[in-house]
Scaffold this motif. Structure first.
Motif, PDB file in Angstrom:
ATOM      1  N   ARG A  44      22.701  35.404 -71.776  1.00 40.66           N
ATOM      2  CA  ARG A  44      22.715  35.682 -70.341  1.00 40.66           C
ATOM      3  C   ARG A  44      22.910  37.174 -70.093  1.00 40.66           C
ATOM      4  O   ARG A  44      22.245  37.761 -69.238  1.00 40.66           O
ATOM      5  N   THR A  47      19.810  39.136 -70.998  1.00 39.08           N
ATOM      6  CA  THR A  47      18.798  38.911 -69.969  1.00 39.08           C
ATOM      7  C   THR A  47      19.106  39.748 -68.733  1.00 39.08           C
ATOM      8  O   THR A  47      18.221  40.377 -68.164  1.00 39.08           O
ATOM      9  N   ASP A  59      22.440  33.881 -63.341  1.00 39.49           N
ATOM     10  CA  ASP A  59      22.879  32.499 -63.108  1.00 39.49           C
ATOM     11  C   ASP A  59      22.279  31.942 -61.816  1.00 39.49           C
ATOM     12  O   ASP A  59      21.818  30.798 -61.778  1.00 39.49           O
ATOM     13  N   THR A  62      18.601  31.299 -62.271  1.00 42.42           N
ATOM     14  CA  THR A  62      18.410  30.121 -63.113  1.00 42.42           C
ATOM     15  C   THR A  62      18.609  28.856 -62.290  1.00 42.42           C
ATOM     16  O   THR A  62      17.805  27.925 -62.351  1.00 42.42           O
ATOM     17  N   LYS A  69      16.230  28.425 -68.373  1.00 46.93           N
ATOM     18  CA  LYS A  69      17.201  28.547 -69.454  1.00 46.93           C
ATOM     19  C   LYS A  69      16.928  27.471 -70.493  1.00 46.93           C
ATOM     20  O   LYS A  69      16.378  26.410 -70.193  1.00 46.93           O
ATOM     21  N   VAL A  76      23.579  29.021 -73.871  1.00 45.95           N
ATOM     22  CA  VAL A  76      22.368  29.148 -73.065  1.00 45.95           C
ATOM     23  C   VAL A  76      21.602  30.364 -73.552  1.00 45.95           C
ATOM     24  O   VAL A  76      22.187  31.429 -73.762  1.00 45.95           O
ATOM     25  N   ARG A  77      20.314  30.210 -73.746  1.00 41.07           N
ATOM     26  CA  ARG A  77      19.457  31.324 -74.152  1.00 41.07           C
ATOM     27  C   ARG A  77      18.217  31.348 -73.268  1.00 41.07           C
ATOM     28  O   ARG A  77      17.822  30.331 -72.687  1.00 41.07           O
ATOM     29  N   PHE A  78      17.629  32.529 -73.167  1.00 40.86           N
ATOM     30  CA  PHE A  78      16.407  32.729 -72.416  1.00 40.86           C
ATOM     31  C   PHE A  78      15.363  33.274 -73.373  1.00 40.86           C
ATOM     32  O   PHE A  78      15.673  34.137 -74.199  1.00 40.86           O
TER      33      PHE A  78
END
Length: 95
Positions: A44, A47, A59, A62, A69, A76-78
């Motif tokens: 996060r 990002t 957030d 998302t 996400k 949590v990864r993007f």
């Protein structure tokens, strides 16, 4: 001549723990970032830095569906390519 030394059980426990910790650390490889071998997956914070916004904004975007996400276990990864491809769309929201 040998002598005996009396130590408290708490001291003995601490000495044993320290010795075990030292021995185990010499046998195990150093810990690494779990996703360091996947530079295309961003946290996060990464990002947010890439987009020049706060983590709270990431957030919000998302939650609003502007960013996708990916939940990998407890984190949590993007996907970097998805973030970059949504950059133009996100710019219009910032205005």
């Amino acid at each position: 001549m040998e002598s005996l030394t009396v130590i408290h059980t708490n001291e003995l426990t601490a000495l044993l723990r320290a010795a075990l910790r030292e021995e185990l650390s010499s046998l195990l490889p150093p810990p690494s970032e779990p996703f360091s071998e996947h530079p295309d997956l961003l946290s996060r914070k990464e990002t947010a830095n890439l987009l020049g916004v706060s983590v709270a904004t990431v957030d919000n975007w998302t939650r609003e569906g502007r960013l996708v996400k990916h939940i990998l276990g407890p984190v949590v990864r993007f996907k970097k390519d998805e973030v970059l491809s949504s950059l133009e769309t996100l710019k219009t929201y910032r205005r």
